[in-house]
Design a protein around this motif. Structure first.
Motif, PDB file in Angstrom:
ATOM      1  N   GLN A   1       0.832  -1.197   0.000  1.00  0.00           N
ATOM      2  CA  GLN A   1       0.000   0.000   0.000  1.00  0.00           C
ATOM      3  C   GLN A   1       0.869   1.249   0.000  1.00  0.00           C
ATOM      4  O   GLN A   1       2.041   1.188   0.358  1.00  0.00           O
ATOM      5  CB  GLN A   1      -0.947   0.019   1.196  1.00  0.00           C
ATOM      6  CG  GLN A   1      -0.277  -0.117   2.546  1.00  0.00           C
ATOM      7  CD  GLN A   1      -1.292  -0.234   3.674  1.00  0.00           C
ATOM      8  OE1 GLN A   1      -2.074   0.673   3.930  1.00  0.00           O
ATOM      9  NE2 GLN A   1      -1.282  -1.391   4.352  1.00  0.00           N
ATOM     10  N   ARG A   2       0.260   2.347  -0.427  1.00  0.00           N
ATOM     11  CA  ARG A   2       0.985   3.620  -0.519  1.00  0.00           C
ATOM     12  C   ARG A   2       0.578   4.496   0.663  1.00  0.00           C
ATOM     13  O   ARG A   2      -0.604   4.801   0.839  1.00  0.00           O
ATOM     14  CB  ARG A   2       0.660   4.328  -1.834  1.00  0.00           C
ATOM     15  CG  ARG A   2       1.421   5.632  -2.057  1.00  0.00           C
ATOM     16  CD  ARG A   2       1.045   6.226  -3.411  1.00  0.00           C
ATOM     17  NE  ARG A   2       1.637   7.536  -3.635  1.00  0.00           N
ATOM     18  CZ  ARG A   2       2.862   7.740  -4.127  1.00  0.00           C
ATOM     19  NH1 ARG A   2       3.622   6.701  -4.432  1.00  0.00           N
ATOM     20  NH2 ARG A   2       3.334   8.960  -4.326  1.00  0.00           N
ATOM     21  N   ALA A   3       1.546   4.881   1.449  1.00  0.00           N
ATOM     22  CA  ALA A   3       1.268   5.736   2.604  1.00  0.00           C
ATOM     23  C   ALA A   3       0.926   7.140   2.139  1.00  0.00           C
ATOM     24  O   ALA A   3       1.656   7.733   1.341  1.00  0.00           O
ATOM     25  CB  ALA A   3       2.481   5.767   3.530  1.00  0.00           C
ATOM     26  N   SER A   4      -0.169   7.676   2.623  1.00  0.00           N
ATOM     27  CA  SER A   4      -0.573   9.030   2.239  1.00  0.00           C
ATOM     28  C   SER A   4      -1.372   9.664   3.361  1.00  0.00           C
ATOM     29  O   SER A   4      -1.928   8.972   4.222  1.00  0.00           O
ATOM     30  CB  SER A   4      -1.403   9.005   0.954  1.00  0.00           C
ATOM     31  OG  SER A   4      -2.595   8.262   1.146  1.00  0.00           O
ATOM     32  N   VAL A   5      -1.425  10.986   3.341  1.00  0.00           N
ATOM     33  CA  VAL A   5      -2.196  11.739   4.327  1.00  0.00           C
ATOM     34  C   VAL A   5      -3.605  11.910   3.775  1.00  0.00           C
ATOM     35  O   VAL A   5      -3.791  12.309   2.619  1.00  0.00           O
ATOM     36  CB  VAL A   5      -1.550  13.118   4.593  1.00  0.00           C
ATOM     37  CG1 VAL A   5      -2.391  13.936   5.562  1.00  0.00           C
ATOM     38  CG2 VAL A   5      -0.132  12.927   5.137  1.00  0.00           C
ATOM     39  N   GLY A   6      -4.615  11.617   4.581  1.00  0.00           N
ATOM     40  CA  GLY A   6      -5.996  11.686   4.135  1.00  0.00           C
ATOM     41  C   GLY A   6      -6.421  13.101   3.771  1.00  0.00           C
ATOM     42  O   GLY A   6      -5.861  14.084   4.265  1.00  0.00           O
ATOM     43  N   THR A   7      -7.432  13.187   2.926  1.00  0.00           N
ATOM     44  CA  THR A   7      -7.911  14.491   2.469  1.00  0.00           C
ATOM     45  C   THR A   7      -8.359  15.374   3.623  1.00  0.00           C
ATOM     46  O   THR A   7      -8.065  16.573   3.658  1.00  0.00           O
ATOM     47  CB  THR A   7      -9.080  14.302   1.477  1.00  0.00           C
ATOM     48  OG1 THR A   7      -8.628  13.511   0.370  1.00  0.00           O
ATOM     49  CG2 THR A   7      -9.583  15.649   0.965  1.00  0.00           C
ATOM     50  N   GLY A   8      -9.063  14.793   4.589  1.00  0.00           N
ATOM     51  CA  GLY A   8      -9.526  15.579   5.731  1.00  0.00           C
ATOM     52  C   GLY A   8      -8.382  16.196   6.503  1.00  0.00           C
ATOM     53  O   GLY A   8      -8.424  17.382   6.860  1.00  0.00           O
ATOM     54  N   ARG A   9      -7.373  15.399   6.769  1.00  0.00           N
ATOM     55  CA  ARG A   9      -6.194  15.896   7.481  1.00  0.00           C
ATOM     56  C   ARG A   9      -5.490  16.973   6.669  1.00  0.00           C
ATOM     57  O   ARG A   9      -5.071  18.004   7.200  1.00  0.00           O
ATOM     58  CB  ARG A   9      -5.242  14.724   7.760  1.00  0.00           C
ATOM     59  CG  ARG A   9      -3.870  15.108   8.296  1.00  0.00           C
ATOM     60  CD  ARG A   9      -3.931  15.791   9.644  1.00  0.00           C
ATOM     61  NE  ARG A   9      -2.611  16.031  10.179  1.00  0.00           N
ATOM     62  CZ  ARG A   9      -2.346  16.896  11.155  1.00  0.00           C
ATOM     63  NH1 ARG A   9      -3.331  17.606  11.700  1.00  0.00           N
ATOM     64  NH2 ARG A   9      -1.118  17.057  11.595  1.00  0.00           N
ATOM     65  N   ARG A  10      -5.360  16.759   5.371  1.00  0.00           N
ATOM     66  CA  ARG A  10      -4.711  17.731   4.505  1.00  0.00           C
ATOM     67  C   ARG A  10      -5.437  19.072   4.549  1.00  0.00           C
ATOM     68  O   ARG A  10      -4.810  20.130   4.649  1.00  0.00           O
ATOM     69  CB  ARG A  10      -4.671  17.203   3.064  1.00  0.00           C
ATOM     70  CG  ARG A  10      -3.633  16.137   2.830  1.00  0.00           C
ATOM     71  CD  ARG A  10      -3.943  15.307   1.589  1.00  0.00           C
ATOM     72  NE  ARG A  10      -4.167  16.133   0.424  1.00  0.00           N
ATOM     73  CZ  ARG A  10      -3.221  16.597  -0.375  1.00  0.00           C
ATOM     74  NH1 ARG A  10      -1.947  16.299  -0.127  1.00  0.00           N
ATOM     75  NH2 ARG A  10      -3.513  17.309  -1.437  1.00  0.00           N
ATOM     76  N   LEU A  11      -6.751  19.020   4.498  1.00  0.00           N
ATOM     77  CA  LEU A  11      -7.524  20.264   4.499  1.00  0.00           C
ATOM     78  C   LEU A  11      -7.442  20.977   5.842  1.00  0.00           C
ATOM     79  O   LEU A  11      -7.378  22.207   5.902  1.00  0.00           O
ATOM     80  CB  LEU A  11      -8.978  19.972   4.140  1.00  0.00           C
ATOM     81  CG  LEU A  11      -9.219  19.564   2.679  1.00  0.00           C
ATOM     82  CD1 LEU A  11     -10.687  19.224   2.450  1.00  0.00           C
ATOM     83  CD2 LEU A  11      -8.779  20.676   1.726  1.00  0.00           C
ATOM     84  N   ARG A  12      -7.443  20.211   6.936  1.00  0.00           N
ATOM     85  CA  ARG A  12      -7.338  20.839   8.256  1.00  0.00           C
ATOM     86  C   ARG A  12      -6.001  21.554   8.411  1.00  0.00           C
ATOM     87  O   ARG A  12      -5.935  22.670   8.928  1.00  0.00           O
ATOM     88  CB  ARG A  12      -7.520  19.788   9.358  1.00  0.00           C
ATOM     89  CG  ARG A  12      -8.945  19.303   9.521  1.00  0.00           C
ATOM     90  CD  ARG A  12      -9.132  18.509  10.809  1.00  0.00           C
ATOM     91  NE  ARG A  12      -8.339  17.285  10.826  1.00  0.00           N
ATOM     92  CZ  ARG A  12      -8.744  16.124  10.321  1.00  0.00           C
ATOM     93  NH1 ARG A  12      -9.932  16.037   9.725  1.00  0.00           N
ATOM     94  NH2 ARG A  12      -7.986  15.047  10.394  1.00  0.00           N
ATOM     95  N   VAL A  13      -4.929  20.901   7.961  1.00  0.00           N
ATOM     96  CA  VAL A  13      -3.607  21.523   8.036  1.00  0.00           C
ATOM     97  C   VAL A  13      -3.550  22.758   7.153  1.00  0.00           C
ATOM     98  O   VAL A  13      -2.999  23.801   7.535  1.00  0.00           O
ATOM     99  CB  VAL A  13      -2.515  20.510   7.621  1.00  0.00           C
ATOM    100  CG1 VAL A  13      -1.142  21.193   7.519  1.00  0.00           C
ATOM    101  CG2 VAL A  13      -2.439  19.369   8.633  1.00  0.00           C
ATOM    102  N   PHE A  14      -4.157  22.664   5.961  1.00  0.00           N
ATOM    103  CA  PHE A  14      -4.158  23.797   5.038  1.00  0.00           C
ATOM    104  C   PHE A  14      -4.915  24.984   5.620  1.00  0.00           C
ATOM    105  O   PHE A  14      -4.437  26.126   5.562  1.00  0.00           O
ATOM    106  CB  PHE A  14      -4.778  23.390   3.704  1.00  0.00           C
ATOM    107  CG  PHE A  14      -4.942  24.541   2.743  1.00  0.00           C
ATOM    108  CD1 PHE A  14      -3.849  25.052   2.061  1.00  0.00           C
ATOM    109  CD2 PHE A  14      -6.178  25.134   2.544  1.00  0.00           C
ATOM    110  CE1 PHE A  14      -3.984  26.125   1.188  1.00  0.00           C
ATOM    111  CE2 PHE A  14      -6.327  26.203   1.679  1.00  0.00           C
ATOM    112  CZ  PHE A  14      -5.236  26.699   0.995  1.00  0.00           C
ATOM    113  N   VAL A  15      -6.087  24.758   6.186  1.00  0.00           N
ATOM    114  CA  VAL A  15      -6.880  25.851   6.744  1.00  0.00           C
ATOM    115  C   VAL A  15      -6.134  26.521   7.890  1.00  0.00           C
ATOM    116  O   VAL A  15      -6.117  27.749   8.015  1.00  0.00           O
ATOM    117  CB  VAL A  15      -8.265  25.335   7.216  1.00  0.00           C
ATOM    118  CG1 VAL A  15      -8.992  26.404   8.018  1.00  0.00           C
ATOM    119  CG2 VAL A  15      -9.104  24.924   6.009  1.00  0.00           C
TER     120      VAL A  15
END
Length: 310
Positions: A281-295
């Protein structure tokens, strides 16, 4: 949006603007985490960052595009042609990234030897498939990662002499690439490359054959898990060193770099969380987490811009 960025950066020439647009598309399509972080820079800074990313991605694709059945000799010729045109200042339509990156290098007075180091490391990928020790890997990463951080410094700006921030910029470039090496070890094997120091793997009884067994069976051998865990800790150490440099950047640039730092180190967290199952599997940061960090970064970016205006 892109028109406003180009206008803010003073880029009005249509041919030059199209090159910047091309670089921006490469960033948006292939560097999701990196592109998201660039949204936190001022509009005038973004085109130059896209140009640097676009140039690096374009060169990397010459070497690694899996859909291109070009021979190694053909790839070398393409890279040599790109290099020759860059250093001669030839910005023709056959290499769409060149007008933007040449303009960025001139505008921000980015030393050309940094680009030379980058292209030298790219050429290594044509012939080098393994790295015997950390020193050899660091020599490769000097051009493939560290100089990217140095190229970025004139665009990001610093609160003191750029030389004070330079070692941390190099460390951050290495940290990001070491994260990629851990995440993509399976994919890199498909290209016949191992970007992990052979002597450090050997301490855990791991060599290329063992890694290939993991690749073929889509599972992480216990010895390999222990070896990857050790590499993971080395990468953590590099991140800890790189973090010190964020405070040395211009205030309006810190939210962008801090966000990239958080998201990339989040990939490292995910690699550990999946117990180093990087062959299945490919390790990645979830979309929700990405958006929270971005905001969160967006709030800091707006505050910083207000501080800068004051």
């Amino acid at each position: 949006m892109i028109h406003a960025e180009l206008h803010a950066a003073g880029i009005e020439d249509s041919r030059l603007a199209e090159s910047y647009r091309y670089c921006r598309r490469l960033n948006a399509e292939h560097g999701r985490t990196y592109f998201l972080a660039t949204r936190l820079l001022t509009p005038s800074q973004r085109p130059a960052v896209h140009a640097l990313y676009g140039f690096a991605r374009y060169a990397d694709d010459i070497l690694d595009d899996m859909d291109d059945d070009a021979s190694a000799a053909e790839r070398e010729q393409r890279l040599d042609r790109l290099s020759a045109k860059f250093f001669s200042g030839t910005a023709d339509e056959s290499e769409p990234v060149l007008p933007a990156v040449l303009h960025t290098a001139r505008t921000y007075r980015i030393p050309l030897d940094l680009f030379d180091d980058f292209l030298t490391s790219m050429r290594m990928d044509l012939t080098v498939t393994d790295y015997p020790d950390r020193a050899a890997l660091n020599r490769y990463m000097r051009g493939s990662a560290a100089v990217i951080g140095l190229e970025m410094l004139p665009i990001l700006g610093t609160v003191g002499p750029p030389g004070e921030a330079a070692p941390y910029a190099e460390a951050l470039g290495r940290a990001f690439q070491l994260t990629n090496f851990l995440r993509d070890v399976d994919e890199d094997l498909e290209r016949n490359r191992v970007y992990l120091p052979a002597d450090e793997l050997a301490e855990f009884g791991v060599d290329r054959d063992v890694l290939m067994w993991c690749h073929e069976h889509r599972q992480t051998d216990l010895k390999v898990r222990r070896a990857l865990s050790a590499q993971h800790e080395v990468t953590r150490t590099v991140y800890r060193e790189a973090r010190k440099g964020i405070a040395l950047l211009a205030p309006q640039s810190r939210p962008c770099v801090a966000t990239a730092f958080t998201l990339y180190s989040g990939i490292l967290d995910r690699i550990e969380a999946i117990d180093f199952a990087v062959f299945s599997q490919r390790a990645s940061v979830g979309t929700g987490r990405r958006l929270r960090v971005f905001v969160s970064g967006l709030v800091r970016a707006r505050r910083a811009r207000g501080y800068g205006a004051a």
